[in-house]
Scaffold this motif. Sequence first.
Motif, mmCIF file in Angstrom:
data_model
loop_
_atom_site.group_PDB
_atom_site.id
_atom_site.type_symbol
_atom_site.label_atom_id
_atom_site.label_comp_id
_atom_site.label_asym_id
_atom_site.label_seq_id
_atom_site.Cartn_x
_atom_site.Cartn_y
_atom_site.Cartn_z
ATOM 1 N N MET A 9 68.893 35.527 115.974
ATOM 2 C CA MET A 9 67.374 35.700 115.898
ATOM 3 C C MET A 9 66.967 36.828 114.881
ATOM 4 S SD MET A 9 66.674 33.727 118.272
ATOM 5 C CE MET A 9 64.581 33.953 118.368
ATOM 6 N N ASP A 10 67.244 37.822 114.608
ATOM 7 C CA ASP A 10 66.957 38.829 113.494
ATOM 8 C C ASP A 10 66.995 37.650 112.474
ATOM 9 O OD1 ASP A 10 66.733 40.451 115.169
ATOM 10 O OD2 ASP A 10 68.831 41.669 114.203
ATOM 11 N N GLU A 11 67.921 36.828 112.093
ATOM 12 C CA GLU A 11 67.949 36.041 110.625
ATOM 13 C C GLU A 11 67.402 35.435 110.987
ATOM 14 O OE1 GLU A 11 71.529 33.519 108.494
ATOM 15 O OE2 GLU A 11 72.202 34.661 110.094
ATOM 16 N N ILE A 12 66.422 34.599 111.303
ATOM 17 C CA ILE A 12 65.424 33.320 111.909
ATOM 18 C C ILE A 12 64.201 33.994 111.213
ATOM 19 C CG2 ILE A 12 64.593 31.774 113.419
ATOM 20 C CD1 ILE A 12 67.624 31.321 114.804
ATOM 21 N N ASN A 13 64.102 35.117 112.151
ATOM 22 C CA ASN A 13 62.876 35.430 112.136
ATOM 23 C C ASN A 13 62.390 36.680 110.666
ATOM 24 O OD1 ASN A 13 61.772 34.768 114.719
ATOM 25 N ND2 ASN A 13 62.730 36.129 115.516
ATOM 26 N N LYS A 14 63.672 36.830 110.412
ATOM 27 C CA LYS A 14 62.971 37.230 108.354
ATOM 28 C C LYS A 14 62.272 36.963 107.413
ATOM 29 C CE LYS A 14 66.043 39.435 105.134
ATOM 30 N NZ LYS A 14 67.201 39.731 104.474
ATOM 31 N N ASP A 15 61.715 37.554 107.512
ATOM 32 C CA ASP A 15 60.343 36.685 106.568
ATOM 33 C C ASP A 15 61.044 37.481 104.425
ATOM 34 O OD1 ASP A 15 58.730 35.964 104.547
ATOM 35 O OD2 ASP A 15 57.388 37.663 105.512
ATOM 36 N N THR A 16 62.117 35.669 104.341
ATOM 37 C CA THR A 16 62.885 35.255 103.192
ATOM 38 C C THR A 16 61.555 35.592 101.781
ATOM 39 O OG1 THR A 16 63.300 33.253 103.620
ATOM 40 C CG2 THR A 16 64.673 34.894 104.210
ATOM 41 N N SER A 17 60.819 35.983 102.714
ATOM 42 C CA SER A 17 59.806 35.488 101.179
ATOM 43 C C SER A 17 59.309 37.037 100.899
ATOM 44 C CB SER A 17 57.925 35.076 101.586
ATOM 45 O OG SER A 17 57.585 35.950 102.737
ATOM 46 N N VAL A 18 59.605 38.188 101.936
ATOM 47 C CA VAL A 18 59.242 39.657 101.350
ATOM 48 C C VAL A 18 60.501 40.327 99.875
ATOM 49 C CG1 VAL A 18 59.177 41.575 101.881
ATOM 50 C CG2 VAL A 18 57.466 39.791 102.976
ATOM 51 N N SER A 19 59.989 40.416 99.073
ATOM 52 C CA SER A 19 61.408 40.717 98.065
ATOM 53 C C SER A 19 61.022 42.288 99.175
ATOM 54 C CB SER A 19 61.297 40.939 96.855
ATOM 55 O OG SER A 19 60.601 39.934 96.587
ATOM 56 N N THR A 20 62.662 42.651 98.622
ATOM 57 C CA THR A 20 63.480 43.780 99.492
ATOM 58 C C THR A 20 64.004 45.236 98.070
ATOM 59 O OG1 THR A 20 65.803 43.489 99.290
ATOM 60 C CG2 THR A 20 64.404 43.316 101.576
ATOM 61 N N ASP A 21 63.731 43.913 96.857
ATOM 62 C CA ASP A 21 64.071 45.150 95.532
ATOM 63 C C ASP A 21 63.901 43.546 94.795
ATOM 64 O OD1 ASP A 21 65.505 46.897 93.513
ATOM 65 O OD2 ASP A 21 66.737 45.557 93.276
ATOM 66 N N VAL A 22 62.585 44.272 93.657
ATOM 67 C CA VAL A 22 61.678 43.850 92.776
ATOM 68 C C VAL A 22 62.678 44.363 91.248
ATOM 69 C CG1 VAL A 22 60.676 43.005 94.047
ATOM 70 C CG2 VAL A 22 59.634 45.317 92.670
ATOM 71 N N THR A 23 62.414 43.954 90.102
ATOM 72 C CA THR A 23 62.452 44.287 89.041
ATOM 73 C C THR A 23 61.136 46.052 88.167
ATOM 74 O OG1 THR A 23 61.083 42.766 87.773
ATOM 75 C CG2 THR A 23 63.691 42.792 87.628
ATOM 76 N N ALA A 24 61.150 46.400 87.198
ATOM 77 C CA ALA A 24 60.681 47.770 86.727
ATOM 78 C C ALA A 24 59.505 46.754 86.623
ATOM 79 C CB ALA A 24 61.328 48.465 85.795
ATOM 80 N N LYS A 25 59.095 45.745 85.964
ATOM 81 C CA LYS A 25 57.773 45.842 85.948
ATOM 82 C C LYS A 25 56.893 45.142 86.909
ATOM 83 C CE LYS A 25 58.823 40.677 84.906
ATOM 84 N NZ LYS A 25 58.974 39.674 84.046
ATOM 85 N N PHE A 26 57.455 44.948 87.748
ATOM 86 C CA PHE A 26 56.183 44.571 88.945
ATOM 87 C C PHE A 26 56.530 45.739 90.028
ATOM 88 C CE2 PHE A 26 58.514 40.593 88.503
ATOM 89 C CZ PHE A 26 57.801 40.176 88.023
ATOM 90 N N ILE A 27 56.688 47.141 89.380
ATOM 91 C CA ILE A 27 56.046 48.235 90.419
ATOM 92 C C ILE A 27 55.438 49.359 89.505
ATOM 93 C CG2 ILE A 27 57.849 50.667 90.913
ATOM 94 C CD1 ILE A 27 59.872 49.235 91.388
ATOM 95 N N ILE A 28 55.372 48.811 87.836
ATOM 96 C CA ILE A 28 54.833 49.560 87.066
ATOM 97 C C ILE A 28 53.040 49.839 87.272
ATOM 98 C CG2 ILE A 28 53.921 50.033 84.536
ATOM 99 C CD1 ILE A 28 56.598 49.148 83.654
ATOM 100 N N PRO A 29 52.666 48.770 87.655
ATOM 101 C CA PRO A 29 51.510 48.352 88.240
ATOM 102 C C PRO A 29 50.762 48.947 89.503
ATOM 103 C CG PRO A 29 52.764 45.935 88.211
ATOM 104 C CD PRO A 29 53.699 47.168 87.765
ATOM 105 N N ASP A 30 51.809 48.350 89.933
ATOM 106 C CA ASP A 30 51.043 49.831 91.615
ATOM 107 C C ASP A 30 50.920 50.748 91.223
ATOM 108 O OD1 ASP A 30 51.281 49.645 94.748
ATOM 109 O OD2 ASP A 30 52.773 51.280 94.243
ATOM 110 N N ILE A 31 51.723 51.646 90.270
ATOM 111 C CA ILE A 31 51.846 53.263 90.198
ATOM 112 C C ILE A 31 50.232 52.941 89.192
ATOM 113 C CG2 ILE A 31 52.602 55.028 88.868
ATOM 114 C CD1 ILE A 31 55.412 53.593 88.719
ATOM 115 N N GLU A 32 50.062 52.217 88.554
ATOM 116 C CA GLU A 32 49.006 53.003 87.433
ATOM 117 C C GLU A 32 47.929 52.455 88.713
ATOM 118 O OE1 GLU A 32 50.820 50.714 83.328
ATOM 119 O OE2 GLU A 32 49.766 49.557 84.573
ATOM 120 N N LEU A 33 47.616 51.751 88.922
ATOM 121 C CA LEU A 33 47.102 51.443 90.144
ATOM 122 C C LEU A 33 46.681 52.338 91.414
ATOM 123 C CD1 LEU A 33 46.991 47.430 90.320
ATOM 124 C CD2 LEU A 33 45.238 48.463 90.131
#
Length: 518
Positions: A29-53
């Motif tokens: 059930m945990d596996e079924i209910n897991k939202d696979t569209s949400v990343s648990t790890d992203v590359t650095a270029k996607f973290i940078i805009p969050d820091i800047e904002l």
Amino acid sequence: MKKTIQLIQTGLVLAALSFFAAACSEDKMDEINKDTSVSTDVTAKFIIPDIELRTAQNIVGGDFNTYFGSYVEYWAGTHNQLFKAEKRDAEVRVASTYNNNWGTIYENIRNAKIVVAKCADDNEGPDGGNAVARGIGEIMLAYNLAVATDVYGDTPYTQVGDYNTYPYPEADTQESIYDAVFQLLEDGIKDVQAGGNTVGQYDFIYGGNAAKWVKFANGLKARYTLRLLNRSSNKNADLAKVIEYADASFTSAAEQASMQYDGSNQNPMFDFEWSRDGISSCTSMYAKLMAREDPRAERVYFGSRSWGHYSAADVEEDLAPTGDPEECQYVYAYDVFAFAEVAPVHYLSYHEVLFIKAEAQARLGKTAEAKETLKAAVEAAFANFEVNVDGAMNSPSINAYGGLEPLESDPLDAAAADAYFDSKVAPLFDADPLKETMIQKYIGLWGANGEAVETYADIRRLKAEGKDVYGLVNPGKFPLRAPYGQDDVVANPNITKIYTDAGNYVFSEPVWWAGGSR
């Protein structure tokens, strides 16, 4: 008896099978209910805009700017928490006041550390060796670290982010944090120049332009070298470095480090005032403008209800008395900055770099050079003032309700700035170069751009030298720092023990670079 034992054994087996089946079912059930569209790890270029904002919205242009603007008398707090800050009530010292800033700045520090670690040369992940992203991460880490220690004093850094090993991070000394800040800036300059543009559109400040990041970092080195002047063992040598760093920084406002707003995203000062109506134009700032017959006084004041424009002569009776306003809303006049929905937030502006250079030159006795630099700084500050005016006149939210009353006077251009400087500023500069440089910087950083944070640092820095050049009039005690955030005052024993005297230490203990011990 044997039958009883068999029944017990059978029951235990069935129970075990039932537990195993339930566990498997729960895992499934945990596996079924897991939202696979949400990343648990992203590359650095996607973290940078969050820091800047987050840095622009919450650290440069957020509560620090709003509260410190009241402390330095850019405006008066006239409602709710800003009124309490104006009256130097508990709001100034309690741990809850800056808790949101505390949380955000440490999220930025953690995320910037993640960017730097992901992009390390020995990292085997997809970001390994990405020097440009690493350099941006290093510069933004230095920026957030400097704000954190300037505001709070000794504060956690080295143990931040590794919560498994350090669930309760200890505070590092301000001196050691500044050592780290300068090293990060040096590393950042080297790294952003080491490779191609790997960040591009995800860098909201410069689009990954390495040359502009280098200029930004050099400007920060100038800012922070000047910040530490009272701790310098060779002030003249460090002042020479300030000039060198400033010369390696911005050459125009087009290069300055800013976050832009267009109405779909709102300037944070506008956002606060539009929703809270907590600050008003004040008598203290007005007096400084009028003493110099500053032409900005004719373009800055508006009615809080009518949105009609005030001339400098007509606004005085509608100004909030600095330090002693009545608590109210929609009564006192507003500065145009309160309406500047689409004005930018400056991490570091061109005019600030020029004011920094002028101060260093004035301190070194290079009076002629300082005067020339200060004149250029005033010209740039006038141009920035008009950007603020445009940010109000072109506010989508304000214009949806009919807009501000149009200004009849022409925008203040370089010729107007030069005429003001030659007739009003130059004689005051000739009488006291350092004082007038600092007063002009004080006026030049006034706006919706988040620069009250820097003015607050300047005032504390000069107080440490025994120089009271600003003539602040609020009779309440001047806060020398901000109290630590409540989340850690309550949960982290290492912060609990340094949040002393119910927060009253903010009135008596300057930070280390301003002569204190922490």
